[in-house]
Design an enzyme around this catalytic site. Structure first.
Site, mmCIF file in Angstrom:
data_model
loop_
_atom_site.group_PDB
_atom_site.id
_atom_site.type_symbol
_atom_site.label_atom_id
_atom_site.label_comp_id
_atom_site.label_asym_id
_atom_site.label_seq_id
_atom_site.Cartn_x
_atom_site.Cartn_y
_atom_site.Cartn_z
ATOM 1 N N LYS A 239 11.132 1.981 -10.316
ATOM 2 C CA LYS A 239 9.941 2.642 -9.522
ATOM 3 C C LYS A 239 8.956 3.261 -10.460
ATOM 4 C CE LYS A 239 9.459 6.908 -6.722
ATOM 5 N NZ LYS A 239 9.948 8.179 -6.420
ATOM 6 N N GLN A 240 7.814 3.046 -10.000
ATOM 7 C CA GLN A 240 6.487 3.601 -11.033
ATOM 8 C C GLN A 240 5.450 4.115 -10.215
ATOM 9 O OE1 GLN A 240 5.318 5.027 -13.611
ATOM 10 N NE2 GLN A 240 6.423 3.657 -14.839
#
Length: 352
Positions: A239-240
């Site tokens: 997740k970014q």
């Protein structure tokens, strides 16, 4: 949401986002999400059969079931941003059951939250929607606050409540990051041993990542490297934040770079910068989900749709959006989640 409604929502920005052609890293090199994601990408890996089964369970749930894409509702802000500040816009979500109900009504693949939230309703809901338990948090009651993720429970505890996956955050760049890397990598190893999937929040935290008035915490080069470290410790999904600029390494004057990172592998277009993140995630073998970010009120729907378009057209795996969904009436939250999912369901929105 139909293509015409998306065009109407984007207005004069439609061409910029929908017609962009990526000329940096060719789409043929990217492992694009598909109904065969498990068979084509994960079967050759060292993941055991229960882990593959739980990954498939995540991919087979909700409105995006069978597409290879995911829409996840994350609600750990009660710890990360204080419960009062997070749930004051809609106090229904002080009750964990309403968080799970929003994920179900919103057609999400899964719900990600804390041990307390998911554990309090596990017997009623763990078999109805995939649970992703967040293992660590940065709590905001200690003063002065520091950028430090600490474990709030164990992998075995998450397994016992029926979770199909665990999530964790590493604050790459912080003083505590090396300890967090060791803790999370050990936790992920045990999660895989028990047959659970792993999702890593690959965030950056360092006051020195702001230079000359520019914030590089969401720079493509820095976040791309964080994604690469996440893939290295065997996160199944990273997740970014969506990149907002580039050149963090060069501005701060540290690390190792190659000029082709900036003039060949990326441009200033958000789709190209997101593709650079995906390239660092083993060319998409480790799926990239971008975060939805904070709620900005009236612009939330448009902002969420744009983020989904950028992620999908770059070759990403989906969106994980929380505050934009739960900090408003439930019916509006469901509408926003469905709008995100409609981007991934729309065959006219293609890989750039």
């Amino acid at each position: 949401m139909s293509t015409n409604k998306i065009l109407e929502l984007l207005g004069n920005e439609a061409q910029y986002y929908l017609e962009h052609i990526c000329k940096t890293i060719d789409k043929s090199l990217i492992h694009i999400p598909s109904p065969e994601t498990i068979d084509k990408i994960w079967i050759p890996s060292d993941r055991n059969i229960p882990t593959l089964s739980n990954l498939q369970r995540l991919l087979n749930h909700g409105r995006l079931a069978g597409t290879g894409y995911v829409s996840i509702l994350p609600v750990d802000q009660g710890i990360e941003h204080t419960a009062g500040a997070s749930f004051a816009p809609n106090s229904l979500y002080f009750d964990p059951e309403n968080i799970v109900k929003l994920a179900i009504e919103g057609g999400c693949n899964g719900v990600a939250s804390t041990f307390g939230v998911l554990g309090s309703v596990a017997r009623k809901y763990a078999h109805k929607i995939p649970f992703i338990v967040k293992l660590n948090h940065n709590e905001l009651l200690s003063y002065p606050n520091t950028y430090n993720q600490i474990m709030f429970g164990t992998v075995k505890e998450a397994w016992n409540m029926g979770a199909i996956a665990v999530g964790a955050t590493i604050y790459f760049g912080s003083e505590e990051s090396r300890r967090q890397i060791i803790e999370v990598s050990e936790a992920f190893e045990y999660a895989h041993e028990l047959g659970m999937a792993t999702i890593l929040w690959c965030y950056l935290r360092n006051s020195n990542f702001k230079k000359d008035g520019v914030d590089y915490h969401a720079a493509a080069d820095l976040t791309g490297q964080a994604d690469h470290l996440g893939a290295t410790i065997q996160a199944d999904i990273v997740k970014q934040k969506l990149p907002v600029n580039n050149g963090g390494f060069t501005a701060i004057k540290f690390g190792k770079t190659d000029k082709r990172m900036y003039d060949t592998l990326t441009t200033d277009h958000p789709i190209d910068m997101c593709r650079y993140q995906i390239a660092n995630s083993y060319m998409g073998r480790v799926g990239l989900i971008n975060s939805g970010g904070e709620s900005n009120g009236i612009s939330d729907l448009k902002d969420a749709v744009i983020t989904a378009i950028v992620n999908k057209r770059a070759g990403g795996m989906g969106l994980i959006s929380g505050r934009k969904a739960f900090q408003k009436p439930m019916n509006e939250g469901v509408e926003l989640l469905n709008a995100i999912q409609d981007v991934y369901l729309n065959p006219e929105i293609t890989i750039a």
